[in-house]
Design a protein around this motif. Sequence first.
Motif, PDB file in Angstrom:
ATOM      1  N   ASP A 182      -0.753  15.335   5.759  1.00 30.33           N
ATOM      2  CA  ASP A 182      -1.693  16.339   5.271  1.00 30.33           C
ATOM      3  C   ASP A 182      -3.012  15.668   4.867  1.00 30.33           C
ATOM      4  N   GLU A 183      -3.902  16.458   4.309  1.00 30.32           N
ATOM      5  CA  GLU A 183      -5.222  15.959   3.920  1.00 30.32           C
ATOM      6  C   GLU A 183      -5.131  14.874   2.842  1.00 30.32           C
ATOM      7  N   GLU A 184      -4.140  14.976   1.984  1.00 25.80           N
ATOM      8  CA  GLU A 184      -3.959  13.943   0.949  1.00 25.80           C
ATOM      9  C   GLU A 184      -3.606  12.592   1.577  1.00 25.80           C
ATOM     10  N   ASP A 185      -2.849  12.633   2.647  1.00 30.03           N
ATOM     11  CA  ASP A 185      -2.522  11.395   3.358  1.00 30.03           C
ATOM     12  C   ASP A 185      -3.787  10.803   3.980  1.00 30.03           C
ATOM     13  N   LEU A 186      -4.632  11.660   4.525  1.00 32.23           N
ATOM     14  CA  LEU A 186      -5.899  11.194   5.094  1.00 32.23           C
ATOM     15  C   LEU A 186      -6.767  10.583   4.007  1.00 32.23           C
ATOM     16  N   ARG A 187      -6.784  11.202   2.862  1.00 33.21           N
ATOM     17  CA  ARG A 187      -7.550  10.674   1.731  1.00 33.21           C
ATOM     18  C   ARG A 187      -7.037   9.297   1.313  1.00 33.21           C
ATOM     19  N   ALA A 188      -5.729   9.149   1.247  1.00 29.97           N
ATOM     20  CA  ALA A 188      -5.135   7.856   0.896  1.00 29.97           C
ATOM     21  C   ALA A 188      -5.484   6.803   1.939  1.00 29.97           C
ATOM     22  N   LEU A 189      -5.438   7.190   3.201  1.00 23.81           N
ATOM     23  CA  LEU A 189      -5.784   6.250   4.273  1.00 23.81           C
ATOM     24  C   LEU A 189      -7.228   5.803   4.171  1.00 23.81           C
ATOM     25  N   ARG A 190      -8.107   6.726   3.884  1.00 24.13           N
ATOM     26  CA  ARG A 190      -9.531   6.365   3.735  1.00 24.13           C
ATOM     27  C   ARG A 190      -9.717   5.409   2.568  1.00 24.13           C
ATOM     28  N   GLN A 191      -8.957   5.617   1.498  1.00 18.42           N
ATOM     29  CA  GLN A 191      -9.023   4.711   0.351  1.00 18.42           C
ATOM     30  C   GLN A 191      -8.563   3.311   0.762  1.00 18.42           C
ATOM     31  N   ILE A 192      -7.458   3.242   1.481  1.00 17.47           N
ATOM     32  CA  ILE A 192      -6.933   1.952   1.944  1.00 17.47           C
ATOM     33  C   ILE A 192      -7.974   1.253   2.821  1.00 17.47           C
ATOM     34  N   ARG A 193      -8.526   1.975   3.774  1.00 14.87           N
ATOM     35  CA  ARG A 193      -9.496   1.385   4.709  1.00 14.87           C
ATOM     36  C   ARG A 193     -10.738   0.883   3.980  1.00 14.87           C
ATOM     37  N   THR A 194     -11.242   1.656   3.038  1.00 13.28           N
ATOM     38  CA  THR A 194     -12.421   1.243   2.278  1.00 13.28           C
ATOM     39  C   THR A 194     -12.141  -0.043   1.518  1.00 13.28           C
ATOM     40  N   LEU A 195     -11.017  -0.090   0.841  1.00 16.11           N
ATOM     41  CA  LEU A 195     -10.666  -1.287   0.072  1.00 16.11           C
ATOM     42  C   LEU A 195     -10.480  -2.492   0.986  1.00 16.11           C
ATOM     43  N   GLN A 196      -9.843  -2.289   2.130  1.00 17.32           N
ATOM     44  CA  GLN A 196      -9.661  -3.409   3.055  1.00 17.32           C
ATOM     45  C   GLN A 196     -11.005  -3.885   3.604  1.00 17.32           C
ATOM     46  N   ASP A 197     -11.941  -2.971   3.812  1.00 22.78           N
ATOM     47  CA  ASP A 197     -13.289  -3.368   4.235  1.00 22.78           C
ATOM     48  C   ASP A 197     -13.959  -4.235   3.176  1.00 22.78           C
ATOM     49  N   PHE A 198     -13.599  -4.020   1.908  1.00 21.44           N
ATOM     50  CA  PHE A 198     -14.148  -4.819   0.807  1.00 21.44           C
ATOM     51  C   PHE A 198     -13.410  -6.139   0.619  1.00 21.44           C
ATOM     52  N   GLY A 199     -12.350  -6.378   1.410  1.00 23.22           N
ATOM     53  CA  GLY A 199     -11.623  -7.638   1.317  1.00 23.22           C
ATOM     54  C   GLY A 199     -10.327  -7.571   0.537  1.00 23.22           C
ATOM     55  N   PHE A 200      -9.891  -6.392   0.145  1.00 18.49           N
ATOM     56  CA  PHE A 200      -8.621  -6.260  -0.566  1.00 18.49           C
ATOM     57  C   PHE A 200      -7.495  -6.355   0.457  1.00 18.49           C
ATOM     58  N   ASP A 201      -6.409  -7.039   0.084  1.00 18.59           N
ATOM     59  CA  ASP A 201      -5.278  -7.054   1.003  1.00 18.59           C
ATOM     60  C   ASP A 201      -4.486  -5.760   0.829  1.00 18.59           C
ATOM     61  N   LEU A 202      -3.597  -5.506   1.747  1.00 18.31           N
ATOM     62  CA  LEU A 202      -2.893  -4.224   1.776  1.00 18.31           C
ATOM     63  C   LEU A 202      -2.143  -3.953   0.483  1.00 18.31           C
ATOM     64  N   GLU A 203      -1.487  -4.937  -0.059  1.00 19.23           N
ATOM     65  CA  GLU A 203      -0.711  -4.714  -1.285  1.00 19.23           C
ATOM     66  C   GLU A 203      -1.630  -4.379  -2.464  1.00 19.23           C
ATOM     67  N   GLU A 204      -2.838  -4.913  -2.455  1.00 24.21           N
ATOM     68  CA  GLU A 204      -3.780  -4.603  -3.538  1.00 24.21           C
ATOM     69  C   GLU A 204      -4.231  -3.138  -3.507  1.00 24.21           C
ATOM     70  N   THR A 205      -4.045  -2.459  -2.384  1.00 22.53           N
ATOM     71  CA  THR A 205      -4.446  -1.050  -2.298  1.00 22.53           C
ATOM     72  C   THR A 205      -3.406  -0.110  -2.906  1.00 22.53           C
ATOM     73  N   ARG A 206      -2.208  -0.611  -3.110  1.00 21.18           N
ATOM     74  CA  ARG A 206      -1.108   0.246  -3.582  1.00 21.18           C
ATOM     75  C   ARG A 206      -1.439   1.009  -4.865  1.00 21.18           C
ATOM     76  N   PRO A 207      -1.973   0.375  -5.918  1.00 21.21           N
ATOM     77  CA  PRO A 207      -2.263   1.148  -7.136  1.00 21.21           C
ATOM     78  C   PRO A 207      -3.258   2.287  -6.902  1.00 21.21           C
ATOM     79  N   PHE A 208      -4.180   2.104  -5.997  1.00 22.45           N
ATOM     80  CA  PHE A 208      -5.166   3.135  -5.697  1.00 22.45           C
ATOM     81  C   PHE A 208      -4.494   4.328  -5.006  1.00 22.45           C
ATOM     82  N   VAL A 209      -3.615   4.023  -4.051  1.00 21.27           N
ATOM     83  CA  VAL A 209      -2.886   5.072  -3.343  1.00 21.27           C
ATOM     84  C   VAL A 209      -1.966   5.814  -4.320  1.00 21.27           C
ATOM     85  N   GLU A 210      -1.276   5.072  -5.167  1.00 19.80           N
ATOM     86  CA  GLU A 210      -0.391   5.699  -6.148  1.00 19.80           C
ATOM     87  C   GLU A 210      -1.178   6.579  -7.122  1.00 19.80           C
ATOM     88  N   CYS A 211      -2.375   6.149  -7.471  1.00 19.22           N
ATOM     89  CA  CYS A 211      -3.229   6.926  -8.362  1.00 19.22           C
ATOM     90  C   CYS A 211      -3.604   8.262  -7.709  1.00 19.22           C
TER      91      CYS A 211
END
Length: 138
Positions: free
Chosen positions: A39-68
């Motif tokens: 759903d749209e919430e999943d798309l939102r989470a994916l965009r958050q992950i992608r943005t953070l990874q573009d900033f140099g965060f590794d995948l595991e570092e994105t977890r708290p943002f997705v959980e939030c």
Amino acid sequence: MRIGELADRAGTTTRTLRYYESRGLLPARRGGNGYRTYDEEDLRALRQIRTLQDFGFDLEETRPFVECLRAGHPEGDSCPASLAVYRNKLSELDALIGELTAVRKKVGAQLERAEQAMDALATEESEPPRCELTPSEE
């Protein structure tokens, strides 16, 4: 939406989405037909992950943002765990900047020494040794 549409809208691949699912970053929901559904919430989470990874965060570092986001917060960085990740990343970046600054100073000092040595050779009467990379004058 199905996995292909989500991948297209998020600018990624279905393989990446399956990987995120295996890591618990995307839900593993299935429709009655057995297809993955998002759903749209999943798309939102994916965009958050992608943005953070573009900033140099590794995948595991994105977890708290997705959980939030999954907890219903308007932004992925509006939770204490996300702020802690930001703080840790800033500390890492500051350390890297310090290391790069030190290396830059060393390279600058080497360049200055080398330029002074070349200037000294140029003022001597004898012809300076040729560099291998200097084109020959024929």
